[in-house]
Motif scaffolding. Sequence first.
Motif, PDB file in Angstrom:
ATOM      1  N   TYR A   1      33.280  39.073 -35.079  1.00  0.00           N
ATOM      2  CA  TYR A   1      32.687  40.105 -34.387  1.00  0.00           C
ATOM      3  C   TYR A   1      33.481  41.574 -34.946  1.00  0.00           C
ATOM      4  CZ  TYR A   1      30.383  43.621 -31.215  1.00  0.00           C
ATOM      5  OH  TYR A   1      29.890  44.667 -30.685  1.00  0.00           O
TER       6      TYR A   1
ATOM      7  N   SER B   1      26.474  38.994 -35.515  1.00  0.00           N
ATOM      8  CA  SER B   1      26.267  40.240 -34.669  1.00  0.00           C
ATOM      9  C   SER B   1      25.828  41.387 -35.488  1.00  0.00           C
ATOM     10  CB  SER B   1      27.486  40.370 -33.940  1.00  0.00           C
ATOM     11  OG  SER B   1      28.444  40.976 -34.785  1.00  0.00           O
TER      12      SER B   1
ATOM     13  N   GLU C   1      33.091  32.891 -36.108  1.00  0.00           N
ATOM     14  CA  GLU C   1      31.922  32.915 -34.899  1.00  0.00           C
ATOM     15  C   GLU C   1      30.511  32.935 -35.624  1.00  0.00           C
ATOM     16  OE1 GLU C   1      32.788  36.368 -32.940  1.00  0.00           O
ATOM     17  OE2 GLU C   1      34.969  35.837 -32.748  1.00  0.00           O
TER      18      GLU C   1
ATOM     19  N   GLN D   1      27.193  33.693 -33.663  1.00  0.00           N
ATOM     20  CA  GLN D   1      26.767  34.276 -32.303  1.00  0.00           C
ATOM     21  C   GLN D   1      25.131  34.458 -32.413  1.00  0.00           C
ATOM     22  OE1 GLN D   1      29.159  38.049 -32.399  1.00  0.00           O
ATOM     23  NE2 GLN D   1      30.358  37.282 -31.097  1.00  0.00           N
TER      24      GLN D   1
ATOM     25  N   LEU E   1      22.849  33.834 -29.323  1.00  0.00           N
ATOM     26  CA  LEU E   1      23.366  35.214 -28.273  1.00  0.00           C
ATOM     27  C   LEU E   1      22.645  36.374 -28.458  1.00  0.00           C
ATOM     28  CD1 LEU E   1      25.380  35.547 -25.782  1.00  0.00           C
ATOM     29  CD2 LEU E   1      27.028  36.682 -27.641  1.00  0.00           C
TER      30      LEU E   1
ATOM     31  N   ALA F   1      29.763  31.445 -25.743  1.00  0.00           N
ATOM     32  CA  ALA F   1      28.656  32.441 -26.244  1.00  0.00           C
ATOM     33  C   ALA F   1      28.618  32.021 -27.718  1.00  0.00           C
ATOM     34  CB  ALA F   1      29.010  33.995 -26.258  1.00  0.00           C
ATOM     35  N   LEU F   2      29.234  31.118 -28.318  1.00  0.00           N
ATOM     36  CA  LEU F   2      29.338  30.746 -29.755  1.00  0.00           C
ATOM     37  C   LEU F   2      28.772  29.356 -30.062  1.00  0.00           C
ATOM     38  CD1 LEU F   2      33.052  31.891 -30.339  1.00  0.00           C
ATOM     39  CD2 LEU F   2      31.261  33.362 -30.461  1.00  0.00           C
TER      40      LEU F   2
END
Length: 491
Positions: free
Chosen positions: A58, A66, A279, A281, A284, A359-360
């Motif tokens: 992120y 993201s 990550e 995401q 999410l 969240a990952l």
Amino acid sequence: MKNLKNYTIVLLLLVFSGCSEDIESVNYDEINPSIFPSSEADIQAIVASAYYPLRGSYGNGIHSTSENGLMFILDATTEILQGPYGVQQEASLHSYKASSTAFTRFYDVFYNKISSMTLSIDRIENSKVNELIKKQAIAEIRCARGLLAYELFDLYGPLVVAPLEVLKNPLKEEPLARLSNAEMVNFIENDLKAAAENLKSPAETPYGRLSSGMARMVLVRLYLHEKRWAEVEAQTNAIIGMNYYGLEDDYVGLWDVKAPVESREVIWAVPADYAGTSENQWQLMCLPANFPGRGGYGTIQSSWKFYDSFEATDIRKNALIAEYTGTDGVTYNRANPANYMQLGPIPLKIDPDAARTTALTTVDIIVYRYPDVLLSKAEALVNKTGTPTQEAIDLVNVVRKRAKISELQLVNYATIDKFNDMILLERSHEYWCENGQYRSDLIRHGKFTEHAKALNGAASQSEPYKALFPFSLARISEGKGKFIQNTGYIN
């Protein structure tokens, strides 16, 4: 995950992570070159550092899924993704300007990473480590530098690329101008050609690492960007001639929780993990809070225009979720979208990974796949001569056959305009929510502004100059008259 994936994650964690009290970040730009690198382990640590900006993170990974990553923000400038608010909406409406930090940040965060890689190459060249080890390490870093430079070039046009002599004299203030387009292309091309020559073959390259196939794939993208059709054809032929890559039977399975480590379709992927070393995401980002299993923030949707552009039997459409029953017992769809699907379906290309505890997710971030080679060659063949051919149609049909849709007939695409419209549509269907390169495809064919206005109507603020993102006012100021803003942006 398999050992190779774990090795990559652990190596990155050991070198860079600041998550543990026992592990300190290491800045290799501050290490005394007279004593480092002095061993193969030192060289491998420097190589690992070249992957750091390319991971999914992120804060500082350019392939984050993201809004801080390429795929999210670039696909959101097209009909593939739409945002109802925030930077997502800014991308959809093409309303970004020089003060829009979500769009200037890619240059601000990552341009110095090119300089870091330049210094790394110099340190390795001047080390006393085995020459073969040095050669392989430099090739890997040059591929990483070429990839990152291409991705920033694609966003902003020519960059400032600091020469080695300037980097080795950091106390001297020297504002630099952006390269010319020809100089920028030459810089990227030289890196990738050298990497393609010296990197290991795909068969010899561990999953998640850069191979000669990946170097040639980025060359394909660079030559597409410049409309150098003969060179696109040459590089795609070289990749095909490796006799390694092919299409998987199971399209959906490429984005399973189990990594496609053995896949012959994946040219390059970024391994993801729960620890946050790299990550993913995406669930999410795109899943509504009331999605069954485990929801998310619901920050982004696709568009109904994009959804309707697929043929009914196209398996690539299935991951665009057009209806679901929420945890509240209500069924949501186009007729009853609430605030979850008012712009379009949910773009969940990867496994929902409902068992994830954070969240990952561990679903890997696939950046390049072999179908891009086939579609790129088809486009090059036609645009090189101006005439659609059966060979080009056959290449497209290889991709369509796996998607479970009808084969195309040359007679229906007998003009270059009809063929290019088709190839753009096919690219969007095959590559949505992967590397964000559909934006570049639209720009290449002069359709970027046209598609944005067709999607958003009077609300669209798209203009031809929006094909490039702006630089931040801070970078312009630092340039002291040498660093020139992209045309059209004044604030």
